[in-house]
Enzyme design. Structure first.
Site, short mmCIF file in Angstrom:
data_model
loop_
_atom_site.label_atom_id
_atom_site.label_comp_id
_atom_site.label_asym_id
_atom_site.label_seq_id
_atom_site.Cartn_x
_atom_site.Cartn_y
_atom_site.Cartn_z
N HIS A 220 -74.07 -132.83 -4.89
CA HIS A 220 -73.47 -131.89 -3.95
C HIS A 220 -72.70 -130.78 -4.67
O HIS A 220 -72.03 -129.96 -4.03
CB HIS A 220 -72.53 -132.67 -3.01
CG HIS A 220 -72.18 -131.97 -1.76
ND1 HIS A 220 -70.87 -131.68 -1.40
CD2 HIS A 220 -72.94 -131.50 -0.74
CE1 HIS A 220 -70.85 -131.07 -0.24
NE2 HIS A 220 -72.08 -130.93 0.19
N HIS A 396 -66.59 -123.92 6.49
CA HIS A 396 -67.21 -124.80 5.50
C HIS A 396 -66.37 -124.89 4.23
O HIS A 396 -66.76 -125.52 3.25
CB HIS A 396 -68.62 -124.27 5.17
CG HIS A 396 -69.48 -125.24 4.44
ND1 HIS A 396 -69.81 -125.11 3.10
CD2 HIS A 396 -70.09 -126.38 4.85
CE1 HIS A 396 -70.60 -126.10 2.74
NE2 HIS A 396 -70.78 -126.90 3.77
N LYS A 398 -63.64 -125.95 1.50
CA LYS A 398 -63.09 -127.24 1.06
C LYS A 398 -61.94 -126.94 0.10
O LYS A 398 -62.13 -126.92 -1.12
CB LYS A 398 -64.17 -128.08 0.40
CG LYS A 398 -65.48 -128.16 1.21
CD LYS A 398 -66.66 -128.20 0.27
CE LYS A 398 -67.98 -127.91 0.94
NZ LYS A 398 -68.29 -128.57 2.15
N ASP A 403 -47.57 -126.87 -2.06
CA ASP A 403 -46.26 -126.49 -2.63
C ASP A 403 -46.25 -125.29 -3.57
O ASP A 403 -45.43 -125.25 -4.50
CB ASP A 403 -45.66 -127.68 -3.39
CG ASP A 403 -45.15 -128.77 -2.46
OD1 ASP A 403 -45.17 -128.57 -1.23
OD2 ASP A 403 -44.74 -129.82 -2.97
#
Length: 478
Positions: A220, A396, A398, A403
């Site tokens: 992937h 889509h 990711k 912080d």
């Protein structure tokens, strides 16, 4: 005829029961998560024959085992001069949470921390492709391309023509694409590249010729490396949907463009994958040129994970980042079917006063996963997590921002498949500038979101709750 069938039934039934019992014993001996163990036992006992087929393709646990021979992969890598050693990390003038994360990722995956790279987050897909193609056009020595989806469409053919042009100019071009993710890729597309001198390999092909035993373990990763000096990674595949959209609308995704030492981490991932599928070691010094120095004062770790690694490395890094947060955690993911470790970490952070925001798309290309995702929201919102639905288009991206210190950009979704079954890659970027850029992008995306209300969410129909709960039962198997 009935008598023959009766004999076959009497003979095969004990054999089938024996096989099922043996498989269940294997599952128990693997000491998996009890929820996943029970899920597979239910599948095996309640779905005769089909349960065995599903387990063979989707249930086997290869964690700690070797899908490939990893012998000599260390010889593929030339360490850069500005990599940070373990002792340097321990004594670095960095926040303790940053040092802890660096040491974790170096221990569980060997991810080297690289100093002073140039980081450029890319959040608009049309511009991302233009930037990629411009950099590819300027490559002089080698081009390394690795994607889950390589589509035979306008964007895909634009890349194909460009790679053919570069190959004819004498640039060495290597391409890895996933066999299942790129199942629609035509033979003519691949043949035209090979005829031009491009080296093209498929990752874990399946079918009658190759068998189906590894269909569940997909590559992937999304990686581009150009001359060992410029690299890309993130969530974008090579397909028109990222520019022109599809039935879900236009796709919003994030990539990161890297120059400097951290490119060597991406190069290592690509050349390791090339060795594993092609069996050829590539470790000439030109693939790891002396990195350009930038006055950026950041650190980047390139982390790879897969079903054959000893640890779920990216999962460990994300849990650590969430657990160490003190101010905010902004998460974008197209799919949200998290393991219990992430769920608990998010709830603990929110209950402890950290501003936790989770953004997922309202529309989904996988209805079962979308339904399973919804089953987690009530519990999260009760703990104080803000859940946002991205409207109109498909999210889509990711990314995780924590912080103003850490940004995680990569190919892994927030689900069990990414953490346990897929081969993934992620850039852990310790840099205030990058974190603030992605924080701003997240806040901009919030203008296209609806914030879920706990009181309103609790009024949804019993039928929807039932569907969500039923889908969630399958989540350990997704």
């Amino acid at each position: 005829m009935d008598a023959v069938l009766d004999i076959i039934y009497k003979v095969l039934t004990p054999f089938y029961i024996y096989v099922v019992v043996m498989v269940i014993l294997v599952i128990l001996s693997e000491n998996r998560n009890p929820v996943k163990t029970l899920a597979w036992i239910c599948v095996l006992t309640l779905l005769p024959l089909l349960g065995l087929v599903l387990y063979y393709f989707f249930g086997r646990d290869l964690r700690g085992k070797k899908i490939f021979s990893h012998k000599n992969t260390d010889a593929l890598y030339v360490a850069p001069t500005n990599a940070i050693s373990t002792q340097q990390i321990k004594h670095a003038d960095l926040p303790s949470s940053v040092r802890k994360s660096m040491l974790l990722l170096k221990s569980n995956s060997g991810a080297i921390p690289y100093e002073n790279s140039n980081i450029e987050p890319l959040v608009e897909c049309k511009n991302t492709f233009e930037r990629m193609f411009l950099d590819i056009e300027q490559a002089k020595d080698h081009i390394h391309i690795e994607f889950f989806i390589l589509a035979d469409d306008e964007i895909g053919n634009r890349l194909r023509r460009l790679l053919i042009k570069k190959a004819k100019e004498g640039v060495r071009v290597r391409v890895i694409y996933d066999y299942v993710g790129s199942y629609n890729l035509s033979e003519a597309y691949v043949k035209s590249m090979k005829n031009a001198g491009i080296y093209v390999v498929t990752y874990l092909p399946v079918g009658l010729r190759f068998g189906f035993g590894k269909i569940n373990w997909r590559n992937h990763r999304k990686i581009i490396v150009l001359d060992g000096r410029i690299g890309y990674t993130g969530g974008v595949n090579i397909a028109d949907r990222y520019v022109t959209g599809n039935r879900l609308g236009s796709w919003r995704d994030t990539m990161v463009r890297i120059e400097g030492a951290a490119v060597q981490g991406l190069q290592k991932v690509f050349l390791t994958d090339w060795y594993l599928v092609e069996g050829k070691q590539i470790n000439a010094p030109k693939y790891y040129p002396k990195p350009q120095q930038f006055d950026t004062h950041n650190v980047v770790q390139i982390v790879m994970s897969g079903p054959d690694t000893e640890w779920p490395t990216i999962l460990h890094g994300i849990v650590s980042a969430i657990s160490n947060a003190t101010k905010y955690i902004y998460i974008q993911s197209p799919y949200f079917v998290p393991p219990e470790s992430i769920l608990n970490a998010l709830e603990t952070a929110a209950l402890g006063g950290v501003d936790v925001r989770l953004m997922i798309p309202r529309k989904s290309d996988t209805p079962v996963v979308a339904a399973a995702s919804c089953s987690y929201f009530q519990r999260l919102m009760k703990s104080g997590v803000h859940v946002l639905f991205y409207n109109n288009n498909f999210l889509h991206s990711k990314t995780i921002v924590v912080d103003d210190q850490l940004t995680i950009i990569g190919s892994a979704n927030m689900d069990n498949r990414s953490y346990e079954q897929n081969f993934e890659v992620a850039a852990f970027i310790y840099d205030e500038v990058t974190a603030k850029q992605l924080q701003q992008a997240f806040r901009q995306d919030m203008t296209q979101c609806d914030l879920l209300s706990l009181s309103h969410w609790q009024t949804r129909s019993h039928w929807k709750r039932f569907i969500e709960s039923a889908a969630r039962l399958l989540s350990p198997l997704m």
